[in-house]
Design an enzyme around this catalytic site. Structure first.
Site: not given
Ligand SMILES: *Cc1c(COP(=O)(O)O)cnc(C)c1O
Length: 383
Positions: A238, A71-72, A200-202, A152, A325
């Site tokens: 890659t 996501g970052t 973001s996948g996680h 979030n 964070c």
């Molecule tokens: C977790 C999060 C991110 C960052 O995503 P990463 O995959 O951990 O870099 C960015 N924005 C929001 C709203 C998030 O919750």
């Protein structure tokens, strides 16, 4: 002691089905997708299939999806692409909401150094941005507006479609951090009118270290890095094929079972708040209507959230204060202070975030633990 995980907004455990796809891909389709042989072609096929799946989940075309490391990176690429475009057309103003993730907000010093001016837009006590405030902040040289879809920390859903229309009418780029939204609310990028959207996948039971940036076909993309010609020359290196395929599986699963999951999460939330209704000096942060059910941000009068978090951890209950964070900062959450909470109250809040895998038994246990530990935290006088 049973451990209870209530920090799914920080990260989620990978689902069995996504893990299976990932391991299968690592074992059997290990070729480099850029290689011109059979092994490479097989990996490329999986990668493109994953791209199509993700595109389908958010109403995009597959050529509008770029894989990133998370996501970052996706947020950064969207924002600095808008900056490069702004520079090329002489527009140097951007508008961000005050409650954006640090993946967006911490771009500001670099943007300012590059000559951009950023206006930060506030939110109301429920964490919603106001359209009027955005409209008033717009300038002739505004190149980008960035507002997240779901916050979030408190779970508030922002009026993305309305902001999208506002921007479209004026030819202004609109970036949406959709990381806390994907897999939790329906997303249709075309209906929402967004230019770029990060996922973001996680955050939806996929793996970490993989994300995607949606970029509208008509919006220019600029590289953050230089190297090979992967991702249509826009993101070298890659590709993480196992990650991409597992993320696609996790997102498809989440979208397919969205109603079911949200119903379960509503039930868990109701049970939690009902169970805690006799807890003295407790309040709920966020929007009672425009919200996702899985994020429950609670405040406790005369309690230090940090102290409470440590006490809960001793009981095996994992929660968070604000976003992960922020763990090493003593500053209260920028989201809660933007919502108007006094610093002292903002410092007395914790976020519980659930998945549909949490159980009613866990919710009852959480209530028991909270009654005891909030009292202990108050008694400790560490607030
Ligand atoms: C977790 C999060 C991110 C960052 O995503 P990463 O995959 O951990 O870099 C960015 N924005 C929001 C709203 C998030 O919750």
């Amino acid at each position: 002691m049973e451990k209870i995980y209530a920090d799914h907004a920080a990260t989620t455990p990978i689902s069995d089905s996504a893990l299976k796809v990932m391991v299968d891909c690592m074992r059997n389709f290990y070729g480099n997708p850029s290689s011109a042989h059979q092994h490479g072609r097989e990996a490329a096929h999986i990668l493109e299939d994953s791209r199509e799946k993700i595109a389908a989940c958010i109403g995009a075309d597959s050529e509008e999806i770029y894989f990133t490391s998370g996501g970052t990176e996706a947020d950064n690429q969207a924002i600095f692409s808008a900056a490069a475009f702004g520079k090329s057309v002489g527009k140097k103003h951007m508008i961000f909401s005050k409650i954006e993730h640090h993946a967006v907000l911490n771009c500001i010093p670099a943007l300012e150094k590059a000559g951009f001016e950023i206006t930060l837009i506030g939110v109301d006590s429920r964490g919603r941005v106001s359209l009027e405030e955005i409209e008033e902040a717009l300038r002739k040289d505004t190149v980008l507006v960035a507002v997240m879809y779901v916050n979030n920390e408190v779970g508030t859903i922002e009026p993305i479609a309305e902001i999208g229309k506002l921007c479209k009418d004026r030819n202004i780029l609109f970036h949406v951090d959709g990381v806390a939204a994907a897999g939790h609310v329906p997303i249709d990028v075309k209906k929402l009118g967004v230019s770029t959207l990060a996922i973001s996948g996680h955050k939806f039971h996929g793996p970490r270290g993989i994300g995607a940036l949606y970029v509208d076909k008509n919006v220019p993309v600029t590289n953050l890095m230089y190297g090979g010609s992967q991702e249509r020359n826009k993101r070298p290196g890659t590709q993480n094929v196992p990650g991409a395929s597992a993320m696609a599986k996790a997102l498809s699963d989440a979208m397919m079972t969205l109603d079911e999951q949200m119903n379960k999460l509503e039930q868990l939330r109701t049970r939690l708040l009902e169970g805690l209704k006799d807890l003295d000096g407790m309040w709920v942060n966020g929007d009672p209507e425009n919200r996702v059910p899985g994020i429950v941000n609670l405040g406790f009068r005369d309690v230090s959230g940090e102290t409470l978090l440590l006490l809960l951890d001793l009981r095996g209950l994992s929660v968070s204060t604000g976003s992960a964070c922020n763990t090493h900062s003593v500053e209260p959450s920028h989201v809660l202070t933007a919502m108007g909470l006094p610093r002292k109250d903002a410092g007395g809040c914790i976020r519980l975030s659930f998945s549909a895998d949490n159980t009613e038994e866990e919710i009852d246990e959480i209530c028991t633990i909270l009654y005891e530990e909030v009292e202990r935290a108050r008694g400790s006088g560490a607030s």
